[in-house]
Write an enzyme that holds these catalytic residues in place. Structure first.
Site, PDB file in Angstrom:
ATOM      1  N   ARG A  99       0.850  -1.194   0.000  1.00 40.00           N
ATOM      2  CA  ARG A  99       0.000   0.000   0.000  1.00 40.00           C
ATOM      3  C   ARG A  99       0.889   1.248   0.000  1.00 40.00           C
ATOM      4  O   ARG A  99       1.963   1.266   0.602  1.00 40.00           O
ATOM      5  CB  ARG A  99      -0.926   0.032   1.217  1.00 40.00           C
ATOM      6  CG  ARG A  99      -2.155  -0.855   1.082  1.00 40.00           C
ATOM      7  CD  ARG A  99      -3.127  -0.364   0.003  1.00 40.00           C
ATOM      8  NE  ARG A  99      -4.328  -1.182  -0.141  1.00 40.00           N
ATOM      9  CZ  ARG A  99      -4.493  -2.135  -1.065  1.00 40.00           C
ATOM     10  NH1 ARG A  99      -3.548  -2.421  -1.928  1.00 40.00           N
ATOM     11  NH2 ARG A  99      -5.636  -2.801  -1.133  1.00 40.00           N
ATOM     12  N   HIS A 115      -1.429  -0.128  -9.962  1.00 40.90           N
ATOM     13  CA  HIS A 115      -2.126  -1.009  -9.020  1.00 40.90           C
ATOM     14  C   HIS A 115      -2.628  -2.269  -9.738  1.00 40.90           C
ATOM     15  O   HIS A 115      -3.821  -2.576  -9.720  1.00 40.90           O
ATOM     16  CB  HIS A 115      -3.280  -0.266  -8.324  1.00 40.90           C
ATOM     17  CG  HIS A 115      -3.698  -0.942  -7.041  1.00 40.90           C
ATOM     18  ND1 HIS A 115      -4.141  -0.259  -5.944  1.00 40.90           N
ATOM     19  CD2 HIS A 115      -3.737  -2.258  -6.679  1.00 40.90           C
ATOM     20  CE1 HIS A 115      -4.435  -1.109  -4.974  1.00 40.90           C
ATOM     21  NE2 HIS A 115      -4.189  -2.337  -5.398  1.00 40.90           N
TER      22      HIS A 115
HETATM   23  P1  NAP Z   1      -2.055 -10.573   5.377  1.00 42.75           P
HETATM   24  O1  NAP Z   1      -2.167 -12.037   5.125  1.00 42.75           O
HETATM   25  O2  NAP Z   1      -2.973  -9.940   6.351  1.00 42.75           O
HETATM   26  O3  NAP Z   1      -0.551 -10.285   5.812  1.00 42.75           O
HETATM   27  C1  NAP Z   1      -0.114  -9.064   6.308  1.00 42.75           C
HETATM   28  C2  NAP Z   1       1.327  -9.214   6.784  1.00 42.75           C
HETATM   29  O4  NAP Z   1       1.791  -7.933   7.211  1.00 42.75           O
HETATM   30  C3  NAP Z   1       1.461 -10.156   7.987  1.00 42.75           C
HETATM   31  O5  NAP Z   1       2.640 -10.908   7.897  1.00 42.75           O
HETATM   32  C4  NAP Z   1       1.528  -9.175   9.159  1.00 42.75           C
HETATM   33  O6  NAP Z   1       2.244  -9.653  10.283  1.00 42.75           O
HETATM   34  C5  NAP Z   1       2.299  -8.042   8.532  1.00 42.75           C
HETATM   35  N1  NAP Z   1       2.075  -6.795   9.271  1.00 42.75           N
HETATM   36  C6  NAP Z   1       0.919  -6.111   9.454  1.00 42.75           C
HETATM   37  N2  NAP Z   1       1.128  -5.027  10.197  1.00 42.75           N
HETATM   38  C7  NAP Z   1       2.439  -5.014  10.513  1.00 42.75           C
HETATM   39  C8  NAP Z   1       3.269  -4.153  11.262  1.00 42.75           C
HETATM   40  N3  NAP Z   1       2.787  -3.067  11.868  1.00 42.75           N
HETATM   41  N4  NAP Z   1       4.573  -4.466  11.367  1.00 42.75           N
HETATM   42  C9  NAP Z   1       5.071  -5.564  10.788  1.00 42.75           C
HETATM   43  N5  NAP Z   1       4.347  -6.428  10.046  1.00 42.75           N
HETATM   44  C10 NAP Z   1       3.046  -6.148   9.919  1.00 42.75           C
HETATM   45  O7  NAP Z   1      -2.217  -9.764   4.017  1.00 42.75           O
HETATM   46  P2  NAP Z   1      -1.923 -10.246   2.513  1.00 42.75           P
HETATM   47  O8  NAP Z   1      -3.052 -11.025   1.976  1.00 42.75           O
HETATM   48  O9  NAP Z   1      -0.563 -10.842   2.464  1.00 42.75           O
HETATM   49  O10 NAP Z   1      -1.953  -8.825   1.768  1.00 42.75           O
HETATM   50  C11 NAP Z   1      -1.094  -7.771   2.190  1.00 42.75           C
HETATM   51  C12 NAP Z   1      -1.477  -6.485   1.510  1.00 42.75           C
HETATM   52  O11 NAP Z   1      -1.137  -6.539   0.121  1.00 42.75           O
HETATM   53  C13 NAP Z   1      -2.971  -6.174   1.505  1.00 42.75           C
HETATM   54  O12 NAP Z   1      -3.380  -5.636   2.733  1.00 42.75           O
HETATM   55  C14 NAP Z   1      -3.063  -5.173   0.389  1.00 42.75           C
HETATM   56  O13 NAP Z   1      -2.869  -3.888   0.923  1.00 42.75           O
HETATM   57  C15 NAP Z   1      -1.881  -5.526  -0.531  1.00 42.75           C
HETATM   58  N6  NAP Z   1      -2.323  -6.010  -1.842  1.00 42.75           N
HETATM   59  C16 NAP Z   1      -1.978  -5.314  -2.950  1.00 42.75           C
HETATM   60  C17 NAP Z   1      -2.383  -5.752  -4.195  1.00 42.75           C
HETATM   61  C18 NAP Z   1      -1.959  -5.036  -5.441  1.00 42.75           C
HETATM   62  O14 NAP Z   1      -2.461  -5.329  -6.526  1.00 42.75           O
HETATM   63  N7  NAP Z   1      -1.044  -4.105  -5.376  1.00 42.75           N
HETATM   64  C19 NAP Z   1      -3.148  -6.913  -4.305  1.00 42.75           C
HETATM   65  C20 NAP Z   1      -3.488  -7.612  -3.154  1.00 42.75           C
HETATM   66  C21 NAP Z   1      -3.063  -7.152  -1.918  1.00 42.75           C
HETATM   67  P3  NAP Z   1       1.730 -10.910  11.128  1.00 42.75           P
HETATM   68  O15 NAP Z   1       1.922 -12.096  10.210  1.00 42.75           O
HETATM   69  O16 NAP Z   1       2.637 -10.936  12.283  1.00 42.75           O
HETATM   70  O17 NAP Z   1       0.292 -10.658  11.458  1.00 42.75           O
END
Ligand code: NAP
Length: 313
Positions: free
Chosen positions: A228, A276
């Site tokens: 993000r 994006h």
């Molecule tokens: P997820 O499964 O919720 O994983 C989030 C990860 O971030 C987890 O490992 C979490 O740690 C870590 N995290 C969250 N807050 C943190 C902090 N303050 N400090 C350190 N680590 C932190 O999410 P996901 O499915 O992998 O997706 C992640 C993000 O990718 C989405 O929220 C979205 O914004 C982005 N995204 C972008 C696109 C695009 O097209 N550009 C597409 C899809 C998603 P823990 O494991 O310890 O909880």
């Protein structure tokens, strides 16, 4: 018969209609899929939602058992005070494979120096530039080890890269050096020849990459951000790029989207902007997850990918 409200952008309905109908039929549930305005909100059982859709006030949906987000990111809905129903986010094969392909593609582009190769098609045979490093000599750091970050980190490790991962809570993943917490972040940044972030947008990740943390990176580090846009203090990144501290950045997400035409990222020679598109929600695979969650809701089983609203992701 249950009633499912399709509350994504109306133009996405044709894409989802067939896959969603088929996926729900496969669960054996008899359902009617309706659009906003076509039915009494109080008769809706599930809301298939996206932040771009017309439903942002959930108050009238008194019977809805869950809001099923078609996006992985929930920052635009997680703080919605009208939302009292469980909120599930999207984790599916389409997003996962899309993100793996985007991340490995751009990491390999940096690793192999493809931009320089493409720029040097000038008839000069340059075979004296030394032995290029192998992936095993290249340190890649992944911020975020969730559904997407972990899979990408494992794919990079599978290509042979030295991969360090960083997350909020400690992890143990084979082939990845896993760090957590503030000290872990500093250690991770210090070794990031290529830094990838797949972190969600939360108060804890906002401006995580700022002038102080960017200064910890090795000189000339590359950054890839498909997480993000709020992760990055844009002025600090531009200053680090201009100073050569950061060698190049590939950015897929921004504070304001679409990225305004006058934004300095567009014209910066050391920035690649992608609109994006790192990982798109795909109707076939997303519909299967939506249908499975509806099946679970009807069976009284726990939902998949339930958002922890206090944590923000
Ligand atoms: P997820 O499964 O919720 O994983 C989030 C990860 O971030 C987890 O490992 C979490 O740690 C870590 N995290 C969250 N807050 C943190 C902090 N303050 N400090 C350190 N680590 C932190 O999410 P996901 O499915 O992998 O997706 C992640 C993000 O990718 C989405 O929220 C979205 O914004 C982005 N995204 C972008 C696109 C695009 O097209 N550009 C597409 C899809 C998603 P823990 O494991 O310890 O909880």
């Amino acid at each position: 018969m249950i009633r499912i409200l399709f509350a994504d952008k109306p133009e996405n309905r044709p894409r989802y209609e067939g896959p969603l109908t088929r996926a729900i039929a496969q669960t054996g549930i008899v359902a009617e899929i309706v659009q906003p305005g076509e039915t009494d909100p109080a008769s809706v059982d599930y809301i298939v939602y996206s932040p771009q859709g017309p439903v942002q006030d959930f108050t009238p949906f008194t019977r809805a058992k869950a809001v099923l987000n078609l996006w992985a990111g929930v920052e635009r809905v997680v703080g919605n005070e009208t939302l009292t129903q469980p909120l599930c986010r999207m984790v599916d094969l389409g997003l996962e494979r899309g993100m793996v392909e985007y991340v490995t593609g751009h990491v390999l582009r940096y690793h192999l120096g493809l931009d320089a190769t493409l720029a040097a098609q000038d008839g000069v045979w340059r075979h004296d530039t030394g032995v290029p490093p192998l992936a095993r000599d290249r340190s890649v750091v992944m911020l975020g080890l969730g559904a997407l970050g972990r899979t990408c980190a494992e794919a990079l490790a599978g290509l042979g890269f030295k991969v360090t991962g960083w997350s909020r809570t400690p992890k143990d993943i084979s082939g990845i050096d896993c760090l957590s917490g503030p000290d872990g972040l500093h250690a991770a940044l210090a070794r990031a020849e290529i830094l990838v972030s797949i972190l969600p947008d939360t108060p804890g990740t906002t401006n995580l990459l700022n002038s102080e943390t960017l200064a910890l990176l090795p000189e000339g580090a590359r950054i890839i951000n498909p997480g993000r846009g709020t992760l990055i203090d844009d002025d600090a990144l531009l200053a680090a790029l201009d100073a050569g501290r950061v060698g190049h950045a590939t950015l897929d997400v921004f504070r304001v989207e679409p990225l305004p035409p006058e934004h300095p990222y567009w014209a910066h020679p050391k920035v690649t902007v992608t609109p994006h598109i790192a990982a798109e929600s795909r109707a076939e695979t997303a519909s299967e997850v939506v249908a499975e969650n509806i099946r679970r809701g009807e069976a009284g089983e726990p939902f998949l990918y339930l958002v922890d609203r206090s944590r923000g992701y």
